[in-house]
Design a protein around this motif. Sequence first.
Motif, PDB file in Angstrom:
ATOM      1  N   GLY A  44       0.817  -1.201  -0.103  1.00 54.20           N
ATOM      2  CA  GLY A  44      -0.103  -0.060   0.113  1.00 54.20           C
ATOM      3  C   GLY A  44       0.794   1.238   0.038  1.00 54.20           C
ATOM      4  N   TRP A  45       1.870   1.540   0.673  1.00 54.65           N
ATOM      5  CA  TRP A  45       2.788   2.335   1.053  1.00 54.65           C
ATOM      6  C   TRP A  45       3.546   2.661  -0.235  1.00 54.65           C
ATOM      7  N   SER A  46       3.981   1.523  -0.907  1.00 53.78           N
ATOM      8  CA  SER A  46       4.803   1.685  -2.129  1.00 53.78           C
ATOM      9  C   SER A  46       4.031   2.290  -3.279  1.00 53.78           C
ATOM     10  N   ILE A  47       2.731   1.926  -3.054  1.00 55.44           N
ATOM     11  CA  ILE A  47       1.717   2.578  -4.260  1.00 55.44           C
ATOM     12  C   ILE A  47       1.386   4.163  -4.047  1.00 55.44           C
ATOM     13  N   ALA A  48       1.154   4.317  -2.421  1.00 51.54           N
ATOM     14  CA  ALA A  48       0.756   5.670  -2.191  1.00 51.54           C
ATOM     15  C   ALA A  48       1.589   6.778  -2.357  1.00 51.54           C
ATOM     16  N   THR A  51       2.101   7.834  -5.619  1.00 53.75           N
ATOM     17  CA  THR A  51       1.096   8.639  -6.297  1.00 53.75           C
ATOM     18  C   THR A  51       0.970  10.090  -5.664  1.00 53.75           C
ATOM     19  N   LEU A  52       0.962  10.150  -4.373  1.00 55.38           N
ATOM     20  CA  LEU A  52       0.965  11.435  -3.716  1.00 55.38           C
ATOM     21  C   LEU A  52       2.091  12.341  -4.037  1.00 55.38           C
ATOM     22  N   MET A  53       3.385  11.862  -4.330  1.00 56.04           N
ATOM     23  CA  MET A  53       4.377  12.819  -4.747  1.00 56.04           C
ATOM     24  C   MET A  53       3.947  13.209  -6.230  1.00 56.04           C
ATOM     25  N   GLY A  54       3.425  12.327  -7.028  1.00 56.20           N
ATOM     26  CA  GLY A  54       3.023  12.856  -8.556  1.00 56.20           C
ATOM     27  C   GLY A  54       1.905  13.830  -8.265  1.00 56.20           C
ATOM     28  N   ILE A  55       0.998  13.673  -7.524  1.00 54.96           N
ATOM     29  CA  ILE A  55       0.076  14.722  -7.247  1.00 54.96           C
ATOM     30  C   ILE A  55       0.604  15.963  -6.795  1.00 54.96           C
ATOM     31  N   LEU A  75       0.840  13.309 -13.809  1.00 61.12           N
ATOM     32  CA  LEU A  75       1.509  12.842 -12.724  1.00 61.12           C
ATOM     33  C   LEU A  75       0.927  11.837 -11.753  1.00 61.12           C
ATOM     34  N   LEU A  76      -0.194  11.960 -11.485  1.00 59.59           N
ATOM     35  CA  LEU A  76      -1.056  11.022 -10.928  1.00 59.59           C
ATOM     36  C   LEU A  76      -0.812   9.761 -11.448  1.00 59.59           C
ATOM     37  N   PHE A  77      -1.171   9.479 -12.777  1.00 59.16           N
ATOM     38  CA  PHE A  77      -1.190   8.274 -13.398  1.00 59.16           C
ATOM     39  C   PHE A  77       0.202   7.792 -13.209  1.00 59.16           C
ATOM     40  N   ALA A  78       1.046   8.473 -13.554  1.00 59.28           N
ATOM     41  CA  ALA A  78       2.499   8.019 -13.668  1.00 59.28           C
ATOM     42  C   ALA A  78       2.932   7.658 -12.054  1.00 59.28           C
ATOM     43  N   GLY A  79       2.630   8.211 -11.235  1.00 52.74           N
ATOM     44  CA  GLY A  79       2.722   7.840  -9.774  1.00 52.74           C
ATOM     45  C   GLY A  79       2.095   6.552  -9.506  1.00 52.74           C
ATOM     46  N   ILE A  80       1.061   6.314 -10.014  1.00 48.21           N
ATOM     47  CA  ILE A  80       0.215   5.087  -9.849  1.00 48.21           C
ATOM     48  C   ILE A  80       1.034   3.787 -10.645  1.00 48.21           C
ATOM     49  N   LEU A  81       1.443   4.106 -11.845  1.00 51.45           N
ATOM     50  CA  LEU A  81       2.022   3.075 -12.678  1.00 51.45           C
ATOM     51  C   LEU A  81       3.733   2.663 -12.203  1.00 51.45           C
ATOM     52  N   LEU A  82       4.283   3.865 -11.543  1.00 57.17           N
ATOM     53  CA  LEU A  82       5.435   3.611 -10.891  1.00 57.17           C
ATOM     54  C   LEU A  82       5.311   3.086  -9.544  1.00 57.17           C
ATOM     55  N   GLY A  83       4.273   3.322  -8.741  1.00 55.85           N
ATOM     56  CA  GLY A  83       3.920   2.590  -7.533  1.00 55.85           C
ATOM     57  C   GLY A  83       3.620   0.969  -7.791  1.00 55.85           C
ATOM     58  N   CYS A  84       2.993   0.855  -8.840  1.00 58.10           N
ATOM     59  CA  CYS A  84       2.522  -0.777  -8.883  1.00 58.10           C
ATOM     60  C   CYS A  84       3.604  -1.373  -9.591  1.00 58.10           C
ATOM     61  N   PHE A  85       4.517  -1.000 -10.262  1.00 54.88           N
ATOM     62  CA  PHE A  85       5.792  -1.397 -10.515  1.00 54.88           C
ATOM     63  C   PHE A  85       6.578  -1.744  -9.332  1.00 54.88           C
ATOM     64  N   ASN A  86       6.725  -0.676  -8.573  1.00 56.46           N
ATOM     65  CA  ASN A  86       7.513  -0.925  -7.348  1.00 56.46           C
ATOM     66  C   ASN A  86       6.846  -2.085  -6.398  1.00 56.46           C
ATOM     67  N   ALA A  87       5.660  -2.122  -6.202  1.00 56.94           N
ATOM     68  CA  ALA A  87       5.002  -3.127  -5.586  1.00 56.94           C
ATOM     69  C   ALA A  87       5.079  -4.478  -5.985  1.00 56.94           C
ATOM     70  N   TRP A  88       5.044  -4.466  -7.287  1.00 59.05           N
ATOM     71  CA  TRP A  88       5.036  -5.925  -7.940  1.00 59.05           C
ATOM     72  C   TRP A  88       6.708  -6.363  -7.842  1.00 59.05           C
TER      73      TRP A  88
END
Length: 98
Positions: A44-48, A51-55, A75-88
């Motif tokens: 959760g934190w690795s995605i959040a 995402t918050l930094m992108g926002i 940047l919200l979308f980019a943050g979500i993508l980066l977070g999901c990749f990081n979590a995966w």
Amino acid sequence: MDKKKRSPEEQMKHRIQLDAAKKIKAKTEKDDIMFGLGVFGIVGWSIAIPTLMGIAAGVYLDNRYPTGFSWTLTLLFAGILLGCFNAWHWVKQKSEEE
């Protein structure tokens, strides 16, 4: 149904074995639950955080440099993508360790 009669020593031994098995099962389940909650929190934190930094970066850029598109949404979308990749990546690494 005829139950097998046991001596008091055998009955005591059987009870101890059952109690030991219950304690071992409870310990492993507790560890599994705690590990699962830990993974859930880290994922959760690795995605959040990205995402918050992108926002935050998007709001800053939108206020500082107005354009025809929204930096915040981009940047919200980019943050979500980066977070999901990081979590995966993190989950994959932890599963390979075990």
